[in-house]
Design a protein around this motif. Structure first.
Motif, PDB file in Angstrom:
ATOM      1  N   LEU A 142      30.333 -20.998  36.672  1.00  8.10           N
ATOM      2  CA  LEU A 142      30.497 -21.271  35.490  1.00  8.10           C
ATOM      3  C   LEU A 142      29.514 -21.589  34.604  1.00  8.10           C
ATOM      4  O   LEU A 142      29.183 -22.243  33.658  1.00  8.10           O
ATOM      5  N   ASP A 174      39.992 -21.096  40.164  1.00 11.04           N
ATOM      6  CA  ASP A 174      39.590 -22.262  39.394  1.00 11.04           C
ATOM      7  C   ASP A 174      38.246 -22.476  40.305  1.00 11.04           C
ATOM      8  O   ASP A 174      37.965 -22.280  41.338  1.00 11.04           O
ATOM      9  N   ASP A 213      36.418 -27.711  37.153  1.00 14.54           N
ATOM     10  CA  ASP A 213      35.573 -27.526  35.740  1.00 14.54           C
ATOM     11  C   ASP A 213      35.708 -26.205  35.271  1.00 14.54           C
ATOM     12  O   ASP A 213      35.179 -26.236  33.856  1.00 14.54           O
ATOM     13  N   GLY A 214      36.402 -25.078  35.672  1.00 15.69           N
ATOM     14  CA  GLY A 214      36.351 -23.976  34.784  1.00 15.69           C
ATOM     15  C   GLY A 214      37.152 -23.238  35.693  1.00 15.69           C
ATOM     16  O   GLY A 214      37.648 -23.268  36.798  1.00 15.69           O
ATOM     17  N   HIS A 221      36.536 -18.683  37.056  1.00 15.07           N
ATOM     18  CA  HIS A 221      35.647 -17.575  37.098  1.00 15.07           C
ATOM     19  C   HIS A 221      36.575 -16.358  37.631  1.00 15.07           C
ATOM     20  O   HIS A 221      37.607 -16.329  37.893  1.00 15.07           O
ATOM     21  N   ASN A 248      31.790 -16.137  34.381  1.00 18.19           N
ATOM     22  CA  ASN A 248      32.529 -16.452  33.164  1.00 18.19           C
ATOM     23  C   ASN A 248      31.737 -15.850  31.783  1.00 18.19           C
ATOM     24  O   ASN A 248      30.906 -16.300  31.577  1.00 18.19           O
ATOM     25  N   SER A 261      43.688 -17.696  32.803  1.00 17.65           N
ATOM     26  CA  SER A 261      43.955 -19.227  32.298  1.00 17.65           C
ATOM     27  C   SER A 261      44.799 -19.823  33.069  1.00 17.65           C
ATOM     28  O   SER A 261      45.621 -19.385  33.760  1.00 17.65           O
ATOM     29  N   LEU A 275      42.062 -24.262  31.382  1.00 17.68           N
ATOM     30  CA  LEU A 275      40.961 -23.834  31.670  1.00 17.68           C
ATOM     31  C   LEU A 275      40.923 -22.287  31.456  1.00 17.68           C
ATOM     32  O   LEU A 275      41.888 -21.716  31.898  1.00 17.68           O
ATOM     33  N   GLY A 306      38.826 -18.261  31.919  1.00 18.22           N
ATOM     34  CA  GLY A 306      37.769 -17.589  32.426  1.00 18.22           C
ATOM     35  C   GLY A 306      37.847 -16.179  31.517  1.00 18.22           C
ATOM     36  O   GLY A 306      39.161 -15.726  31.296  1.00 18.22           O
TER      37      GLY A 306
END
Length: 543
Positions: free
Chosen positions: A34, A159, A182-183, A185, A190, A275, A283, A285
């Motif tokens: 991230l 994720d 948190d995000g 990839h 990302n 997403s 979230l 990527g």
């Protein structure tokens, strides 16, 4: 090199299928999925790890050196491993590889083709890496139902949490959920979108490329799409499918598929977007797909994801097995006509959650726990009564799913019986399940509760043969398969939190005659632990 040549020569003399060898060093290292450096698990210094590249029927030999400070295991997600659950890499079948030691996996991919991946099954190592692609090509004598692409590209997306796997594990051990990631990839990165991003892949104008896509994340389904491009779906978890065209595809945790993408747009850069779906948070990527000699950045206007799970359910219903493709296909009881085989057993599994004994997840009221002795070893050594009980759960969920017991969860199955398994999700979160050692026919997903009358809605002609299936909230999913692969096989939630806290079980499929025709004996190199460590080795199976 000399040893490798001798092994290859021996294989040729014995008339065996070809061998493919790998040596892996598993270490900690710094990664930045991230954009922020953190500790991750690397294989040969890589995240994602090195690809396993092979052809159907190849023998795969992977020597894994564990240089972590914790025991480590890796599973080969979706690989059927006929007669060989010893190599499955789960805590119910294998002793973990101790720090500073090594273990050599040896398995055969048999008549499988397609897109798979591997990942760690110990602790929460999957949250730190140790993940990579496993590609199985079709043998030359078995053509695939599309022209050879210009090239093939991996898309391992998922994720991701910025916290370490040890911190996340402490959360779960203390009764706390992992919470929101948190995000997202794509291949461990990302894109920032500030003009500094290197292209993930480059396409030549007018050429067609195969993208092998897997959701290797921890909990969230992802929708994937490429700006300005369509995707032709050609393969899903080892099965050729009817080649429909999609603008985007939902890929649930643990699922893999292959698509063809033609570079038929203006030569410039485009975003590949992944997403999260079915969550209150969004979230995303991104990765850059570049056209050779293209001029111009990718548009910052990202294509939107679809809304709602009914859209995804309709997409599932559009997936169809390609019955005209000349390729390896599962063959239960000598017939491709699985819809005409009598069902001998129905197993209905309902997931639930409890906080009475700390945070725990269960199937039919039993929350699985791993012990010091792998279930398969206990069974083989004849000491299973000291480790677990068969059929702690029944084939029907209990009336009270709020009461949960913690115990090893093992179902006893009859060899070669044709069964249906119903997954019923009474919760509010989409689920995803995988069954090791098998492919199954994903015949239905529908809202509501399952009843026998629902069988009239099954796809009994061309349901895709696969190994992972999603179950939407307040819905059920039905699969059908033949228990023709003897061994101890893990059926688990692909959501890391749920699996770690008990939402899994094992299916014991015993060969009636303990015959080598049905299952391999304990390998001489198998790691031993728990109560069987110092016991005399049982006699091997015979023909």
């Amino acid at each position: 090199m000399l040893v490798l040549m001798l092994c290859l020569l021996a294989a040729v003399v014995r008339g065996e299928d070809p061998y493919v060898y790998y040596t892996w060093n598993v270490t900690y290292g710094t990664i930045s999925p991230l954009g922020v450096p953190q500790q991750g698990i690397l294989i040969n210094g890589q995240f994602p790890g090195p690809e396993i590249n092979c052809t159907s029927n190849n023998n795969i030999v992977v020597n894994v050196f564990n240089n972590l400070d914790e025991p480590f295991l890796v599973t080969w997600h979706g690989i059927q491993q006929r007669k060989n659950s010893w190599q499955d890499g789960t805590l119910g079948t294998s002793c973990p590889i101790a720090p500073g030691t090594n273990y050599t996996y040896h398995f055969q991919v048999k008549d499988q083709i397609g897109t798979y991946f591997y990942y760690p099954t110990t602790a929460l190592h999957r949250a730190a890496g140790g993940i990579g692609g496993l590609r199985i090509y079709s043998r030359l004598l078995i053509p695939v139902p599309y022209a050879d692409p210009e090239d093939e590209y991996w898309v391992l997306m998922g994720d991701w949490y910025g916290k370490s796997h040890t911190t996340l594990r402490k959360f779960l051990d203390s009764g706390r959920s992992l919470g929101r990631p948190d995000g997202v990839h794509i291949n461990g990165k990302n894109a920032k979108g500030d003009g500094s991003d290197e292209p993930l892949y480059t396409m030549q104008p007018g050429k067609t490329y195969k993208y092998r896509i897997c959701n290797v994340g921890l909990k969230d389904a992802l929708n994937i799409r490429i700006q300005g491009h369509h995707m032709k779906l050609v393969e899903m978890e080892g099965s050729h499918v009817v080649q429909n065209i999609y603008d985007s595809l939902d890929v649930h945790v643990g699922q893999c598929l292959s698509v063809l993408v033609t570079a038929d747009n203006e030569p410039k850069d485009y975003y590949m977007v992944a997403s999260t779906r079915f969550t209150k948070y969004l979230l995303t990527g991104k990765a850059i797909i570049h056209y050779a000699n293209g001029v111009g950045p990718a548009s910052p206007q990202l294509p939107p994801a679809p809304v709602g799970w009914p859209w995804s359910l309709n997409q599932f219903r559009s997936f169809r097995w390609n019955l005209t493709a000349s390729a390896a296909r599962p063959n239960p009881q000598g017939s491709y006509h699985y819809g005409q085989i009598n069902i001998t057993r129905t197993i209905k599994l309902a997931n639930s959650i409890s906080r009475v004994q700390g945070l725990r997840y269960s199937l039919n009221g039993v929350s699985h726990v791993d012990g010091e002795t792998p279930l398969k070893l206990a069974e083989y050594y004849g000491v299973s009564d000291k480790v677990f009980k068969y059929d702690t759960i029944s084939d029907e969920p209990p009336a009270d799913l709020k009461t949960i017991i913690k115990a090893p969860n093992v179902i006893n199955a009859t060899f070669r019986n044709f069964v249906e398994i119903i997954f019923e999700n009474q919760g509010k979160v989409v689920q995803s399940y995988n069954l090791d050692g098998y492919s199954f026919f994903a015949v239905a997903i529908e809202p509501g509760r399952w009843t026998p009358e629902k069988r009239k809605n099954y796809n009994l002609l061309d349901a895709v043969s696969r190994h992972t299936i999603q179950v939407f909230p307040k819905s059920w999913a039905a699969i059908m398969l033949t228990f023709d692969n003897a061994g101890m096989w893990n059926l688990r939630s692909e959501h890391a939190e749920n699996r770690y806290l008990g939402q899994q079980l094992y299916i014991s499929v015993l060969s009636p005659g303990l015959s080598l025709r049905d299952e391999y004996s304990l390998p001489d190199t198998q790691l031993l632990c728990g109560i069987v460590k110092d016991l005399p080795k049982p006699p091997p199976y015979t023909l």
